[in-house]
Enzyme design. Sequence first.
Site, PDB file in Angstrom:
ATOM      1  N   HIS A 143     -11.951  -7.640  52.693  1.00 16.34           N
ATOM      2  CA  HIS A 143     -11.796  -6.688  51.586  1.00 16.34           C
ATOM      3  C   HIS A 143     -13.011  -6.754  50.659  1.00 16.34           C
ATOM      4  CE1 HIS A 143      -9.397  -4.392  48.568  1.00 16.34           C
ATOM      5  NE2 HIS A 143     -10.179  -5.048  47.728  1.00 16.34           N
ATOM      6  N   GLU A 144     -13.406  -7.967  50.282  1.00 19.33           N
ATOM      7  CA  GLU A 144     -14.538  -8.122  49.370  1.00 19.33           C
ATOM      8  C   GLU A 144     -15.850  -7.719  50.040  1.00 19.33           C
ATOM      9  OE1 GLU A 144     -13.824  -8.438  46.305  1.00 19.33           O
ATOM     10  OE2 GLU A 144     -11.741  -8.901  46.743  1.00 19.33           O
TER      11      GLU A 144
ATOM     12  N   HIS B 131     -16.404  -4.029  49.589  1.00 18.49           N
ATOM     13  CA  HIS B 131     -17.041  -3.756  48.296  1.00 18.49           C
ATOM     14  C   HIS B 131     -18.534  -4.069  48.371  1.00 18.49           C
ATOM     15  CE1 HIS B 131     -13.421  -3.020  45.944  1.00 18.49           C
ATOM     16  NE2 HIS B 131     -12.882  -4.148  46.340  1.00 18.49           N
TER      17      HIS B 131
END
Length: 152
Positions: free
Chosen positions: A67-68, A71
Site C-alpha cells: 500500500h505504501e 503512494h
Amino acid sequence: MTDLELTELVKEISLADFGKAFKHQAMFNRRLRTTGGRYMLQSHHIEINPASYKEFGTDELVGIIKHELCHYHLHIEGRGYLHRDRDFRELLEQTGSPRFCSLVQSKARTKPVKRYIYACIDCRCEYARKIRMNTARYRCGKCNGKLRLKSE
C-alpha cells in the site's frame, strides 16, 4: 525485525510487485497508533507500525508495504498518489495491495465513559457527560428547562 531488514524487504517487494527500485529507507515507528504505515512526502521514507506486524504477522506487513509503495511510486512519478485518485486505486488493484489495514486491537479507540447524568426538571430529558458541568449556566436543549445532576 530491524529497520535494515525492513528496508531490504521493502526493496524486494518493490522489485517483485512493481518492477521498480525503492531507493529510500523503511523504518518502524512505534508512535503510529491509528494506521499501519505512512509514506513521507518530503523524505520519501516509509514508516510502519510495529504493533501491526506483531499482532497480524508477515502477511499484514507485506500488505501495508505494498500500500505504501503505491503512494511512493506514484508520487515519485508525479501521478495521483492520494487515496481518492484513480491512478492510486488502479495501482492498488494491479498489485493486489489492500486499501485498508487491519486495526490493532490494543490501540483501538474506545468510547469515553459517561460519568455524570443530568436530567431536565421539566421534560425529564437526560444528558450524559464525561465532565461535570455547571447547571446554573446550561439549560435543556429541548424545552429550555433547568438541569439537575441525577447521578454520578
